[in-house]
Design a protein around this motif. Structure first.
Motif, short mmCIF file in Angstrom:
data_model
loop_
_atom_site.label_atom_id
_atom_site.label_comp_id
_atom_site.label_asym_id
_atom_site.label_seq_id
_atom_site.Cartn_x
_atom_site.Cartn_y
_atom_site.Cartn_z
N ALA A 46 9.72 -2.10 9.77
CA ALA A 46 8.35 -1.97 10.28
C ALA A 46 8.04 -0.56 10.76
O ALA A 46 6.97 -0.01 10.48
N ALA A 47 8.98 0.06 11.49
CA ALA A 47 8.73 1.41 12.02
C ALA A 47 8.60 2.42 10.88
O ALA A 47 7.69 3.25 10.89
N TRP A 48 9.50 2.34 9.91
CA TRP A 48 9.48 3.30 8.79
C TRP A 48 8.18 3.17 8.00
O TRP A 48 7.55 4.17 7.66
N ILE A 49 7.75 1.93 7.73
CA ILE A 49 6.49 1.69 7.01
C ILE A 49 5.33 2.34 7.76
O ILE A 49 4.49 3.03 7.19
N CYS A 50 5.29 2.12 9.08
CA CYS A 50 4.20 2.66 9.89
C CYS A 50 4.17 4.18 9.83
O CYS A 50 3.12 4.78 9.61
N TRP A 51 5.33 4.81 10.05
CA TRP A 51 5.35 6.28 10.10
C TRP A 51 4.98 6.89 8.75
O TRP A 51 4.28 7.89 8.69
N ARG A 52 5.43 6.29 7.65
CA ARG A 52 5.09 6.84 6.34
C ARG A 52 3.60 6.67 6.05
O ARG A 52 2.96 7.58 5.53
N LEU A 53 3.04 5.50 6.38
CA LEU A 53 1.59 5.31 6.17
C LEU A 53 0.79 6.28 7.04
O LEU A 53 -0.17 6.89 6.57
N ALA A 54 1.20 6.44 8.30
CA ALA A 54 0.49 7.36 9.19
C ALA A 54 0.59 8.79 8.68
O ALA A 54 -0.32 9.59 8.89
N GLU A 55 1.67 9.10 7.98
CA GLU A 55 1.86 10.43 7.41
C GLU A 55 0.93 10.66 6.22
O GLU A 55 0.35 11.73 6.07
N PHE A 56 0.75 9.63 5.37
CA PHE A 56 0.02 9.81 4.11
C PHE A 56 -1.45 9.41 4.15
O PHE A 56 -2.24 9.92 3.37
N LEU A 57 -1.83 8.51 5.04
CA LEU A 57 -3.24 8.09 5.11
C LEU A 57 -4.07 9.17 5.79
O LEU A 57 -3.58 9.92 6.64
N PRO A 58 -5.35 9.25 5.44
CA PRO A 58 -6.23 10.27 6.05
C PRO A 58 -6.67 9.88 7.46
O PRO A 58 -7.82 9.55 7.70
N LEU A 59 -5.73 9.94 8.40
CA LEU A 59 -6.01 9.58 9.78
C LEU A 59 -6.34 10.84 10.57
O LEU A 59 -5.93 11.94 10.21
N THR A 60 -7.03 10.66 11.68
CA THR A 60 -7.29 11.79 12.59
C THR A 60 -6.04 12.00 13.45
O THR A 60 -5.19 11.12 13.58
N ASP A 61 -5.97 13.18 14.07
CA ASP A 61 -4.86 13.43 15.00
C ASP A 61 -4.89 12.43 16.15
O ASP A 61 -3.84 11.99 16.62
N ALA A 62 -6.07 12.06 16.61
CA ALA A 62 -6.18 11.09 17.71
C ALA A 62 -5.60 9.74 17.29
O ALA A 62 -4.93 9.07 18.08
N GLN A 63 -5.84 9.33 16.04
CA GLN A 63 -5.29 8.06 15.55
C GLN A 63 -3.76 8.13 15.44
O GLN A 63 -3.06 7.21 15.83
N ARG A 64 -3.26 9.25 14.92
CA ARG A 64 -1.80 9.42 14.82
C ARG A 64 -1.17 9.44 16.21
O ARG A 64 -0.11 8.86 16.43
N GLN A 65 -1.83 10.12 17.15
CA GLN A 65 -1.32 10.18 18.52
C GLN A 65 -1.28 8.78 19.14
O GLN A 65 -0.32 8.43 19.83
N VAL A 111 0.85 -1.20 0.00
CA VAL A 111 0.00 0.00 0.00
C VAL A 111 0.88 1.25 0.00
O VAL A 111 0.65 2.19 -0.78
N LEU A 112 1.91 1.25 0.84
CA LEU A 112 2.80 2.41 0.91
C LEU A 112 3.52 2.62 -0.43
O LEU A 112 3.62 3.76 -0.91
N GLU A 113 4.00 1.55 -1.04
CA GLU A 113 4.67 1.69 -2.34
C GLU A 113 3.73 2.32 -3.37
O GLU A 113 4.15 3.21 -4.12
N ARG A 114 2.48 1.90 -3.39
CA ARG A 114 1.50 2.48 -4.34
C ARG A 114 1.26 3.97 -4.04
O ARG A 114 1.18 4.77 -4.96
N ILE A 115 1.13 4.30 -2.76
CA ILE A 115 0.93 5.70 -2.39
C ILE A 115 2.11 6.54 -2.86
O ILE A 115 1.94 7.60 -3.46
N LEU A 116 3.33 6.06 -2.59
CA LEU A 116 4.53 6.82 -2.95
C LEU A 116 4.68 6.93 -4.47
O LEU A 116 5.16 7.96 -4.97
#
Length: 191
Positions: free
Chosen positions: A152-171, A129-134
């Protein structure tokens, strides 16, 4: 986890490790913070505001935040100082105090993702999913090495950066120490 002191810049946003963020600085306390960072070569902390505003009196910050390192600065068309910062290490706020100028300073403990945790098979879909987004959005992370897509950490942070998440979800992701548990959370958020 060593204890340290870090000036805070509370915002109505969550800065993630590795993510870039542009800021406009106009309040005297934050201009002081930038001068201090320039002298020390250090960074400052960005925490999500739980209560209060970005300007005016000290806001109530979330207990977890991300160290912001200044990468570039300039002057905007409005004459205000502009900063380009990058998220670095995660931290937990132990105690806060307010300086005379209104700047919030926190005693913190670092929560770093120092080791590369290899992506587990159940999270392979997230790397795809991240590769497609990028591929779609391009940008600085689009040229990442293949090894990054096993972290794993890098994948998570990049997805959290690009997906339409709420601030509460990112937190919520920011507060989780285990990168695999963060990826499990992301899977739940996406379904």
């Amino acid at each position: 986890m060593s204890a340290d002191s870090l000036p805070l810049f509370p915002l109505h946003t969550v800065l993630l490790p590795g993510a870039a963020l542009g800021l406009r600085v106009f309040e005297p306390r934050y201009l002081d913070l930038v001068r201090e960072c320039g002298r020390s070569g250090g960074g400052f902390g960005i925490c999500l505001i739980l209560d209060g505003g970005e300007a005016g009196g000290p806001a109530t910050p979330a207990a977890f935040g991300t160290e912001a390192l200044i990468e570039d600065f300039g002057t905007g068309e409005d004459g205000l100082l502009t900063l380009q910062v990058r998220g670095a290490r995660r931290f937990r706020v132990r105690r806060t105090r307010v300086r005379d100028n209104g700047l919030l300073v926190a005693d913190i403990g670092w929560h770093g993702d120092l080791d590369v945790d290899e992506l587990r098979p159940q999270h392979g879909l997230l790397a795809m999913v991240l590769e497609r987004i990028l591929d779609q959005v391009g940008g600085e992370h689009a040229q990442a090495s293949a090894a990054r897509f096993d972290d794993a950490a890098w994948i998570c942070w990049r997805l959290a950066e690009f997906l339409p998440l709420t601030d509460a979800q990112r937190q919520s992701l920011l507060q989780e120490d285990d990168p695999h548990a963060r990826l499990d959370q992301l899977l739940g958020m996406m379904s």
